[in-house]
Design an enzyme around this catalytic site. Structure first.
Site: not given
Length: 379
Positions: A125-126, A128-129, A156, A363, A367
């Site tokens: 899912l993640t 770099p930006n 990641w 995950e 925050e």
């Protein structure tokens, strides 16, 4: 809710505990120093049914409950957070996504090999930006007849290099548009799919974290999970359940650090008495034990709700948020109790200390968990 562990849960926990002590503990610092991802360990865990814990037996899994899953993650993580993290990512993300949203053909094709760890799973899912800002992801999938062309980079990613099967969330619409993402299964060896940079991490160093790069990667529409445009909704549901495993990881690390500190405080003598007899140390231990118990109860509540088929967005976020923060606080205090020895690699608490921090980030950061909690309680 019954707080007593069932006989099955106790048996599963004991098997996981024995395995971790025998097969993981002797090598954990070696793997940590070299950042080796010990694939063979996961193959062995697969033989024990711990890589397909919540997968039904019909698809090659063990079909256990979230209570057994929680126990497995906790027991392994009390010895090594890295291995616990990889077991969690394989089960909760890649495997569970296919189980939850795959059609019957996809389940039969992928789940048996994932459940036995013949194949290792990754989940992308993640980017770099775009971490929490998933609606603005840059990895795209463009339809071309009965195929899709994937381009972009995921970062990641746990098992981004060694994973045999990757579940990948892509953008199939305009940035930030509603229903703009779609999920695909991509098999290792597919042309245009390769691993990128491997991250050199503070902790969790034996859990592989790499980029996944897609360069005109063509896959069949048969590899699509669910409907076009439902990717973000799918990802959020998977993260809801996945946060329970990170909460279990957090509590396991906290228990490992606490138990090490408790034992040390009884053995270490100063001024002709064990340091546990000093109020400054005993109060630390009291706080640690209390916070671990509270985190454990939040997690058990979430597991109970999950088993009942109830929505776990709020309970999962609470368990993950509180458990991860407790993990950091407890491991920090464990280092303090060990003093100078705690700062060395000759004792276990420095590794718990380093590993714990990932729990407040992976995950969904603390925050983001507070944002989820606030939205749920405010309606």
């Amino acid at each position: 809710m019954n707080f007593q562990q069932s006989e099955l849960t106790q048996q599963v926990a004991q098997i996981a505990r024995d395995f971790a002590i025998k097969h993981i503990k002797p090598h954990l610092m070696e793997w940590d120093e070299s950042q080796e991802f010990p694939v063979h360990i996961f193959k062995e865990l697969g033989k024990l049914g711990m890589m397909g814990v919540i997968v039904p037996e019909a698809y090659g899994g063990t079909g256990l409950s979230y209570f057994e899953y929680n126990a497995i993650i906790q027991e392994i993580s009390q010895v090594c957070g890295s291995i616990g993290l990889s077991v969690a990512a394989h089960n909760s993300l890649c495997t569970n996504h296919i189980l939850t949203f795959g059609n019957e053909e996809q389940k039969k094709k992928y789940l048996p090999k994932l459940a036995t760890a013949e194949h290792i799973g990754a989940w992308g899912l993640t980017e770099p930006n775009t971490g929490s800002d998933a609606g603005n992801m840059q990895t795209t999938a463009v339809r071309d007849g009965d195929s899709w062309i994937l381009n972009g980079t995921k970062s990641w990613i746990t098992h981004g290099k060694s994973g045999d099967i990757a579940v990948v969330v892509t953008r199939t619409g305009e940035p930030r548009a509603k229903n703009n993402s779609t999920v695909f299964v991509v098999e290792r060896g597919t042309e245009g799919f390769k691993a990128g940079k491997k991250e050199n991490k503070l902790g969790m160093r034996a859990s592989e974290t790499c980029e996944m790069i897609f360069d005109n990667c063509r896959i069949s529409d048969a590899n699509r999970l669910g409907e076009v445009g439902d990717g973000f909704k799918q990802a959020m549901k998977i993260l809801d359940g996945g946060r329970l495993s990170i909460a279990a990881l957090s509590v396991g690390i906290a228990k490992g650090a606490y138990n090490a500190a408790l034992q040390y405080s009884k053995e270490r003598h100063q001024f002709d008495q064990p340091i546990s007899s000093f109020q400054g140390i005993s109060f630390k231990l009291a706080d640690m034990a209390t916070e671990i118990a509270a985190a454990d109860l939040l997690l058990l509540k979430a597991c109970d709700m999950k088993e009942r088929g109830e929505k776990v967005t709020l309970s999962g976020a609470m368990a993950k948020y509180y458990g991860s923060e407790v993990s950091v606080r407890v491991s920090t205090e464990a280092v303090q109790i060990f003093g100078g020895y705690g700062y060395t690699k000759d004792f276990p608490v420095e590794k718990f200390y380093r590993d714990s921090k990932l729990c407040t980030i992976g995950e969904g950061t603390s925050e983001i968990q507070k944002l989820v909690i606030a939205r749920e309680i405010l309606g």
